[in-house]
Design a protein around this motif. Sequence first.
Motif, PDB file in Angstrom:
ATOM      1  N   GLU A 201     -26.677  61.852  60.311  1.00  0.00           N
ATOM      2  CA  GLU A 201     -26.095  62.960  61.076  1.00  0.00           C
ATOM      3  C   GLU A 201     -27.166  64.018  61.295  1.00  0.00           C
ATOM      4  O   GLU A 201     -28.017  64.251  60.441  1.00  0.00           O
ATOM      5  CB  GLU A 201     -24.910  63.596  60.326  1.00  0.00           C
TER       6      GLU A 201
ATOM      7  N   ILE B 193     -19.570  68.074  69.110  1.00  0.00           N
ATOM      8  CA  ILE B 193     -19.900  66.895  68.300  1.00  0.00           C
ATOM      9  C   ILE B 193     -20.380  65.799  69.241  1.00  0.00           C
ATOM     10  O   ILE B 193     -19.655  65.365  70.139  1.00  0.00           O
ATOM     11  CB  ILE B 193     -18.705  66.388  67.467  1.00  0.00           C
TER      12      ILE B 193
ATOM     13  N   PRO C 291     -13.387  66.113  65.187  1.00  0.00           N
ATOM     14  CA  PRO C 291     -13.828  66.940  64.062  1.00  0.00           C
ATOM     15  C   PRO C 291     -13.082  66.573  62.780  1.00  0.00           C
ATOM     16  O   PRO C 291     -11.893  66.282  62.827  1.00  0.00           O
ATOM     17  CB  PRO C 291     -13.480  68.368  64.495  1.00  0.00           C
TER      18      PRO C 291
ATOM     19  N   ASP D 225     -15.062  70.053  59.160  1.00  0.00           N
ATOM     20  CA  ASP D 225     -15.686  70.621  60.368  1.00  0.00           C
ATOM     21  C   ASP D 225     -14.878  71.818  60.872  1.00  0.00           C
ATOM     22  O   ASP D 225     -15.417  72.875  61.178  1.00  0.00           O
ATOM     23  CB  ASP D 225     -15.724  69.599  61.517  1.00  0.00           C
TER      24      ASP D 225
ATOM     25  N   HIS E  33     -21.796  62.608  65.117  1.00  0.00           N
ATOM     26  CA  HIS E  33     -20.943  61.724  64.322  1.00  0.00           C
ATOM     27  C   HIS E  33     -21.257  60.296  64.739  1.00  0.00           C
ATOM     28  O   HIS E  33     -21.530  60.052  65.915  1.00  0.00           O
ATOM     29  CB  HIS E  33     -19.457  61.965  64.638  1.00  0.00           C
TER      30      HIS E  33
END
Length: 142
Positions: free
Chosen positions: A22, A116, A90, A94, A83
Amino acid sequence: MLSPEVLTHLNKFRQNGFLKKEAGGQLFGKLDGKTFLVNIATGPRESDKRSRNRYLPDRKEEQAEIKEHFKNGHLYLGDWHTHPEKKPVPSELDIETTNDCFQKSTHEMPGFAFIIVGKTTLVRDWYIGVTAKAGTRRLNLV
Ligand SMILES: [Zn+2]
């Protein structure tokens, strides 16, 4: 709105391979009425903690970036992270973190951008949202 440079930066860190960790960072630019004009994306940094499904930014570095960009007239607009999902959603953490950040930090923004980045280049599959007083919600991009 994301500038082509910002899109290029975010695309570099898509988790499109098993070994990619990530990544994340901050977004800077201008606010035009209710429109975010994002023209700078930072991160990830050497000092961030990263794994396959976790990203913990270096908070000190984040503050330093905010100061530095503000000097040059670039407002802090929000955060991005990746992600390993095609259509990212999320996590509870998050949402908690971004809502907390909006409520606890000192700013005059109506909202923060919250992005994201998913596995593919299809931006409409990414989570592009905004965090405001009422919480975080997804924006519908045409
Ligand atoms: Zn996440």
